[in-house]
Write a protein that holds these residues in place. Structure first.
Motif, PDB file in Angstrom:
ATOM      1  N   GLU A 177      -3.775  14.232  -4.489  1.00 14.14           N
ATOM      2  CA  GLU A 177      -2.731  14.442  -2.619  1.00 14.14           C
ATOM      3  C   GLU A 177      -3.509  14.193  -1.610  1.00 14.14           C
ATOM      4  O   GLU A 177      -3.071  13.789  -0.683  1.00 14.14           O
ATOM      5  N   ALA A 178      -4.688  14.903  -1.229  1.00 18.49           N
ATOM      6  CA  ALA A 178      -4.874  15.040   0.266  1.00 18.49           C
ATOM      7  C   ALA A 178      -5.082  13.494   0.105  1.00 18.49           C
ATOM      8  O   ALA A 178      -5.467  13.080   1.397  1.00 18.49           O
ATOM      9  N   GLY A 179      -6.653  13.198  -0.881  1.00 20.00           N
ATOM     10  CA  GLY A 179      -7.097  11.245  -0.501  1.00 20.00           C
ATOM     11  C   GLY A 179      -5.730  10.592  -0.179  1.00 20.00           C
ATOM     12  O   GLY A 179      -5.905   9.481   0.314  1.00 20.00           O
ATOM     13  N   VAL A 180      -4.288  10.871  -0.592  1.00 22.55           N
ATOM     14  CA  VAL A 180      -3.193   9.562  -0.495  1.00 22.55           C
ATOM     15  C   VAL A 180      -2.976  10.395   1.175  1.00 22.55           C
ATOM     16  O   VAL A 180      -3.062   8.938   1.064  1.00 22.55           O
ATOM     17  N   VAL A 181      -2.967  11.625   0.883  1.00 22.71           N
ATOM     18  CA  VAL A 181      -2.658  11.847   2.503  1.00 22.71           C
ATOM     19  C   VAL A 181      -3.710  10.955   3.755  1.00 22.71           C
ATOM     20  O   VAL A 181      -3.489  10.674   5.078  1.00 22.71           O
ATOM     21  N   ILE A 182      -4.626  11.082   3.364  1.00 17.55           N
ATOM     22  CA  ILE A 182      -5.513  10.458   4.129  1.00 17.55           C
ATOM     23  C   ILE A 182      -5.640   9.372   4.496  1.00 17.55           C
ATOM     24  O   ILE A 182      -5.971   8.563   5.489  1.00 17.55           O
ATOM     25  N   THR A 183      -5.393   8.248   2.763  1.00 17.56           N
ATOM     26  CA  THR A 183      -5.524   7.428   2.771  1.00 17.56           C
ATOM     27  C   THR A 183      -4.570   6.399   4.285  1.00 17.56           C
ATOM     28  O   THR A 183      -4.273   5.369   4.798  1.00 17.56           O
ATOM     29  N   ALA A 184      -3.544   7.407   3.576  1.00 21.97           N
ATOM     30  CA  ALA A 184      -1.940   6.679   4.486  1.00 21.97           C
ATOM     31  C   ALA A 184      -1.915   7.306   5.959  1.00 21.97           C
ATOM     32  O   ALA A 184      -1.765   6.117   7.128  1.00 21.97           O
ATOM     33  N   TYR A 185      -3.315   8.157   6.719  1.00 23.16           N
ATOM     34  CA  TYR A 185      -3.339   8.315   7.895  1.00 23.16           C
ATOM     35  C   TYR A 185      -3.862   6.931   8.336  1.00 23.16           C
ATOM     36  O   TYR A 185      -3.832   7.099   9.486  1.00 23.16           O
ATOM     37  N   LEU A 186      -4.981   6.591   7.714  1.00 32.05           N
ATOM     38  CA  LEU A 186      -5.429   5.849   8.461  1.00 32.05           C
ATOM     39  C   LEU A 186      -5.227   4.250   7.825  1.00 32.05           C
ATOM     40  O   LEU A 186      -5.775   3.029   9.198  1.00 32.05           O
ATOM     41  N   THR A 187      -4.370   3.750   7.451  1.00 32.20           N
ATOM     42  CA  THR A 187      -4.261   2.655   6.687  1.00 32.20           C
ATOM     43  C   THR A 187      -2.214   2.592   7.262  1.00 32.20           C
ATOM     44  O   THR A 187      -1.999   1.518   8.483  1.00 32.20           O
ATOM     45  N   ILE A 188      -1.524   3.136   6.643  1.00 32.15           N
ATOM     46  CA  ILE A 188      -0.267   2.868   7.058  1.00 32.15           C
ATOM     47  C   ILE A 188       0.841   3.242   8.106  1.00 32.15           C
ATOM     48  O   ILE A 188       1.779   3.222   8.291  1.00 32.15           O
ATOM     49  N   TRP A 189       0.184   4.659   8.598  1.00 36.11           N
ATOM     50  CA  TRP A 189       0.940   5.307   9.892  1.00 36.11           C
ATOM     51  C   TRP A 189       0.739   4.971  10.651  1.00 36.11           C
ATOM     52  O   TRP A 189      -0.220   5.273  11.690  1.00 36.11           O
ATOM     53  N   ARG A 190       1.081   3.731  11.020  1.00 33.48           N
ATOM     54  CA  ARG A 190       1.561   3.195  12.909  1.00 33.48           C
ATOM     55  C   ARG A 190       2.432   3.455  13.081  1.00 33.48           C
ATOM     56  O   ARG A 190       3.655   3.171  12.745  1.00 33.48           O
ATOM     57  N   ASP A 191       2.241   3.508  14.662  1.00 32.00           N
ATOM     58  CA  ASP A 191       3.249   3.907  15.144  1.00 32.00           C
ATOM     59  C   ASP A 191       3.545   3.256  16.445  1.00 32.00           C
ATOM     60  O   ASP A 191       2.728   2.422  17.383  1.00 32.00           O
ATOM     61  N   LEU A 198       1.172  -1.183  -0.055  1.00 32.19           N
ATOM     62  CA  LEU A 198      -0.146  -0.354  -0.229  1.00 32.19           C
ATOM     63  C   LEU A 198       0.683   1.055  -0.234  1.00 32.19           C
ATOM     64  O   LEU A 198       0.308   2.454  -0.762  1.00 32.19           O
ATOM     65  N   LYS A 199       1.452   1.485   0.500  1.00 30.49           N
ATOM     66  CA  LYS A 199       3.016   2.200   0.857  1.00 30.49           C
ATOM     67  C   LYS A 199       3.444   2.704  -0.406  1.00 30.49           C
ATOM     68  O   LYS A 199       3.481   3.929  -0.871  1.00 30.49           O
ATOM     69  N   TRP A 200       3.584   1.735  -0.910  1.00 31.02           N
ATOM     70  CA  TRP A 200       4.336   2.163  -2.496  1.00 31.02           C
ATOM     71  C   TRP A 200       3.481   2.217  -3.598  1.00 31.02           C
ATOM     72  O   TRP A 200       3.724   3.347  -4.596  1.00 31.02           O
ATOM     73  N   ILE A 201       2.195   1.873  -3.258  1.00 30.12           N
ATOM     74  CA  ILE A 201       0.938   2.179  -4.270  1.00 30.12           C
ATOM     75  C   ILE A 201       1.056   3.738  -3.779  1.00 30.12           C
ATOM     76  O   ILE A 201       0.381   4.806  -5.068  1.00 30.12           O
ATOM     77  N   LEU A 202       0.585   3.721  -2.541  1.00 31.16           N
ATOM     78  CA  LEU A 202      -0.024   4.886  -2.657  1.00 31.16           C
ATOM     79  C   LEU A 202       1.170   6.579  -2.798  1.00 31.16           C
ATOM     80  O   LEU A 202       0.765   7.388  -3.298  1.00 31.16           O
ATOM     81  N   SER A 203       2.239   5.885  -2.585  1.00 26.50           N
ATOM     82  CA  SER A 203       3.886   6.492  -2.876  1.00 26.50           C
ATOM     83  C   SER A 203       3.373   7.101  -4.888  1.00 26.50           C
ATOM     84  O   SER A 203       3.663   8.097  -5.123  1.00 26.50           O
ATOM     85  N   GLY A 204       3.560   6.211  -5.046  1.00 22.99           N
ATOM     86  CA  GLY A 204       3.074   6.410  -7.442  1.00 22.99           C
ATOM     87  C   GLY A 204       2.078   7.168  -7.359  1.00 22.99           C
ATOM     88  O   GLY A 204       2.308   8.010  -8.482  1.00 22.99           O
ATOM     89  N   ILE A 205       0.938   7.165  -6.698  1.00 28.46           N
ATOM     90  CA  ILE A 205       0.051   7.394  -6.753  1.00 28.46           C
ATOM     91  C   ILE A 205       0.513   9.793  -6.274  1.00 28.46           C
ATOM     92  O   ILE A 205       0.276  10.708  -7.358  1.00 28.46           O
ATOM     93  N   PHE A 206       0.979   9.312  -5.335  1.00 29.00           N
ATOM     94  CA  PHE A 206       1.105  11.044  -4.879  1.00 29.00           C
ATOM     95  C   PHE A 206       2.327  11.663  -6.400  1.00 29.00           C
ATOM     96  O   PHE A 206       1.996  13.346  -5.955  1.00 29.00           O
ATOM     97  N   ILE A 207       3.003  10.946  -6.447  1.00 25.76           N
ATOM     98  CA  ILE A 207       4.289  11.142  -7.545  1.00 25.76           C
ATOM     99  C   ILE A 207       3.907  11.760  -8.954  1.00 25.76           C
ATOM    100  O   ILE A 207       3.610  12.776  -9.176  1.00 25.76           O
ATOM    101  N   PHE A 208       2.409  10.515  -9.166  1.00 21.43           N
ATOM    102  CA  PHE A 208       1.701  11.205 -10.158  1.00 21.43           C
ATOM    103  C   PHE A 208       1.047  12.722 -10.397  1.00 21.43           C
ATOM    104  O   PHE A 208       1.070  13.139 -11.386  1.00 21.43           O
ATOM    105  N   ALA A 209       0.348  11.964  -8.884  1.00 17.95           N
ATOM    106  CA  ALA A 209      -0.181  13.638  -8.598  1.00 17.95           C
ATOM    107  C   ALA A 209       0.473  14.784  -9.287  1.00 17.95           C
ATOM    108  O   ALA A 209       0.226  16.175  -9.757  1.00 17.95           O
ATOM    109  N   LEU A 210       1.280  14.597  -8.223  1.00 18.32           N
ATOM    110  CA  LEU A 210       2.262  16.036  -8.772  1.00 18.32           C
ATOM    111  C   LEU A 210       3.364  16.184  -9.921  1.00 18.32           C
ATOM    112  O   LEU A 210       3.329  17.527 -10.263  1.00 18.32           O
ATOM    113  N   ILE A 211       3.434  14.817 -10.771  1.00 20.74           N
ATOM    114  CA  ILE A 211       3.370  15.292 -12.456  1.00 20.74           C
ATOM    115  C   ILE A 211       2.591  15.773 -12.816  1.00 20.74           C
ATOM    116  O   ILE A 211       2.665  16.553 -13.916  1.00 20.74           O
ATOM    117  N   MET A 212       1.265  15.684 -13.050  1.00 17.76           N
ATOM    118  CA  MET A 212       0.183  16.003 -13.492  1.00 17.76           C
ATOM    119  C   MET A 212      -0.123  17.283 -13.198  1.00 17.76           C
ATOM    120  O   MET A 212      -0.624  17.903 -14.181  1.00 17.76           O
TER     121      MET A 212
END
Lengths: 88, 570
Positions: free
Chosen positions: A71-85, A21-35
């Motif tokens: 971009e915001a959607g990616v950050v929210i998804t990361a917050y809810l799923t992979i940002w675990r401490d 998921l981390k790789w997918i979200l990073s990919g979408i985020f970079i794609f959003a920055l390019i687009m």
């Protein structure tokens, strides 16, 4: 299938799923920055220069809002799923 | 009608005076309460005991990032360059993500090892070099100083516009006008509450200033849209703008998509690792706090730009299009009378439309509050930068090279001295620049906003390596950061002061082409990262034990028994 019958992920599967998921979200985020602010802008630039609009909003403004939403959607998804401490 | 005349035409009465006095009293009260709640340790003064919660952390990070540029400079650029610069907003979700992705690691190891400045962490990773520490301190200094000067200048401009009728006074043979009074009031007040209360009062005032700033941005945008007949009419008028204002690279031709993209990626990350922000990661109470701050930052703040203050710039572009005078793009006379008048667009628009929309009484109150919000934006950046500069110079320079054996009390007094000297120096530079418009360093400072970010960006390769890879070496880090600083330096107007004319022309040609294509920080970053990687391949790595211990502390936080363990045991 009832919820209780869905096999639970083992401890090994959870990090692997998160890793994917981390790789997918990073990919979408970079794609959003390019687009968004990047060369993807050229796709709509001529249309925007000609006064083109999306639902009444100038094309580049709508383009910026859309890619911000991605971009915001990616950050929210990361917050809810992979940002675990571990401290949590 | 000129901007000042516009303001004079609107009978503001004593409302702005009352609101500003109340605001100033509140700031001083925060300083005093911060002092009363503080402990005597250096860690408490610089990091507020490392226990800041979500509200304080998120708002202090936002308020530190957004200076007067958020309320004046960025809408001014939108007014000048149209929709193209709107894409700068897309750096904010990345900045927000950095708060958690970088911040949580910085927080964990900072708590375990008692770090206070960025150099504490980076030099600890590579082996504690004094030279590397000084270079990191230099990067912080190059970022911080222009920002303090810019914020103080904003105080002068605001005073000029809010109180245009105030007469100059004579003080010790010097004529002090309203501009000087504004700069003195803003800088002295900011200095006082930073001096008294340290990080705690800086963060508390940032909360109030952050709320004022965010509300001000949204209210300004809403007022503009309503004044132009509602959303449908507003966007209808926008779609009739000249083609250059609706597309990239914009009327001034400088915002190419590659430049916008690299600016979004590197300017945002460099701002999030500047000393003031870095210390806020240490000061958070937990990674959870940083995680929540990240989400607030990534979602709320871009909305305040896209649906708030940026609409003011676009609306002004439709109502008062800039004009071309002798080949120079100038603001419409209703906005400003000089080339630098683009920055006045928010105040001009609000002053013109808000009282008409809300009635004279409520309108004047709202305009006054938004002007205070602009002042808050300036102060919240100035205070954080002053505070961070104090920590950097005390810990990374004084404590390391001048008086290594100094006690905590002595260091605290030196830190306060730095705040006083930096404030007075910035104030002197601002007023010198006002008296002599050709005074070069001040003329340069306005152009140095992006250059300052570019300098800060040179810490990025080291920060990323220390936090995630740990493949670099101390020599590699020193060579990388030095080359990055030198590359950014070539983009500033300073090389012409030391290089021959022929060499200056060559440098200008190259840097002019590159800066037209990419963000300056990105250019420095590429060279920095390449040199860092190559030199690291051929130089001695830190010991395996050191690297493993560092990696372990990045993942698991172990609170220290006492701050003294670090401060005495260096």
């Amino acid at each position: 299938m009832p919820l209780k019958d869905i096999p639970k992920m083992t401890e090994d599967q959870e990090p692997s799923r998160n890793q994917k998921l981390k790789w997918i979200l990073s990919g979408i985020f970079i794609f959003a920055l390019i687009m968004g602010p990047g060369p993807g802008l050229y796709l709509v630039n001529d249309f925007a220069a000609a006064g083109g609009t999306f639902i009444g909003v100038p094309a580049l403004y709508a383009w910026a809002v859309f890619w911000f939403a991605v971009e915001a959607g990616v950050v929210i998804t990361a917050y809810l799923t992979i940002w675990r401490d571990k401290a949590e | 009608m000129s901007f000042t005349n516009l303001f004079a035409a609107l009978d503001m009465g004593i409302t702005p005076h009352v609101i500003i006095v109340l605001y100033m009293i509140m700031l001083l009260a925060f300083g005093i309460i911060g002092y009363l709640k503080s402990k005597t340790s250096e860690e408490d003064y610089y990091l507020a005991g490392r226990d800041q919660g979500v509200l304080v952390t998120s708002l202090t990070i936002m308020a530190t990032m957004f200076s007067s540029a958020a309320m004046l400079g960025i809408p001014g650029l939108i007014y000048k360059d149209g929709v193209a610069f709107l894409f700068f907003t897309l750096n904010l979700p990345l900045s927000g993500a950095a708060i958690y992705i970088l911040g949580s690691r910085i927080w964990r190891i900072g708590r375990t090892r008692g770090y206070i400045t960025p150099a504490d962490l980076v030099t600890d990773c590579y082996g504690g070099s004094g030279l590397l520490r000084s270079l990191i301190a230099l990067v912080g200094f190059l970022y911080v100083i222009p920002y303090i000067v810019m914020q103080i200048k904003a105080g002068g401009y605001l005073a000029q516009r809010m109180f245009p009728d105030v007469e100059s006074i004579l003080f010790m043979g010097q004529e002090i006008g309203i501009f000087e009074m504004g700069t003195i009031a803003l800088s002295i007040l900011t200095m006082l509450y930073v001096l008294i209360g340290g990080m705690r009062s800086v963060a508390w005032t940032d909360v109030v200033q952050g709320i004022l700033l965010l509300s001000g941005m949204l209210v300004a945008g809403t007022a503009t849209v309503m004044a132009m007949g509602g959303p449908v009419s507003f966007f209808g008028q926008l779609s009739e703008l000249q083609p250059e204002a609706l597309s990239v690279p914009g009327p001034s031709g400088i915002w190419s998509p590659w430049k916008l993209m690299t600016l979004c990626m590197f300017a945002s990350l460099s701002t999030m690792i500047q000393p003031g922000q870095w210390m806020r990661y240490y000061a958070a109470s937990s990674p959870k706090t940083l995680k929540r701050s990240a989400i607030v930052f990534s979602t709320l703040l871009p909305c305040c730009f896209l649906f708030g203050v940026m609409l003011v710039g676009l609306g002004a572009r439709a109502l008062y299009p800039p004009i071309l005078e002798n080949g120079v793009l100038m603001p419409h006379p209703a906005v400003g009378s000089q080339a630098g008048g683009f920055d006045q667009v928010v105040v001009a628009m609000l002053q013109e439309h808000v009282p008409l929309l809300l009635g004279p009484t409520l309108g004047v109150v709202i305009v006054s509050l938004i002007l205070v919000a602009i002042m808050a934006a300036s102060m919240s950046t100035a205070d954080s930068n002053l505070h961070a500069l104090s920590a950097v110079l005390t810990r990374d320079v004084y404590d390391r090279f001048i008086r290594p054996g100094a006690g905590e009390k002595e260091r605290a007094w030196f830190g306060r001295g730095v705040i006083v000297v930096a404030t007075l120096l910035a104030l002197w530079l601002v007023n010198l620049g006002e008296q002599d418009p050709n005074f070069k360093p001040i003329a340069l400072i306005a152009q140095l906003m992006f250059v300052a970010m570019a300098f800060s960006c040179q810490l990025l390769p080291l920060a990323l390596d220390a936090l995630f890879l740990r493949k670099g070496t101390q020599t590699g880090a020193i060579c990388g950061i030095t080359s990055g600083i030198l590359i950014v330096f070539l983009f500033t107007p300073f090389p012409q002061l030391i290089l021959s004319d022929g060499l200056t022309a060559s440098v200008k040609g190259l840097t002019g082409t590159l800066s037209g294509l990419f963000d300056i920080g990105f250019c420095g970053f590429i060279v920095n990262a390449a040199v860092f990687a190559i030199v690291s391949q051929f130089t001695k790595r830190p010991s395996k034990e050191r690297t493993e211990a560092f990696a372990r502390d990045l993942k698991i936080s172990i609170p220290r028994a006492s701050p003294e363990v670090f401060t005495r045991g260096k």
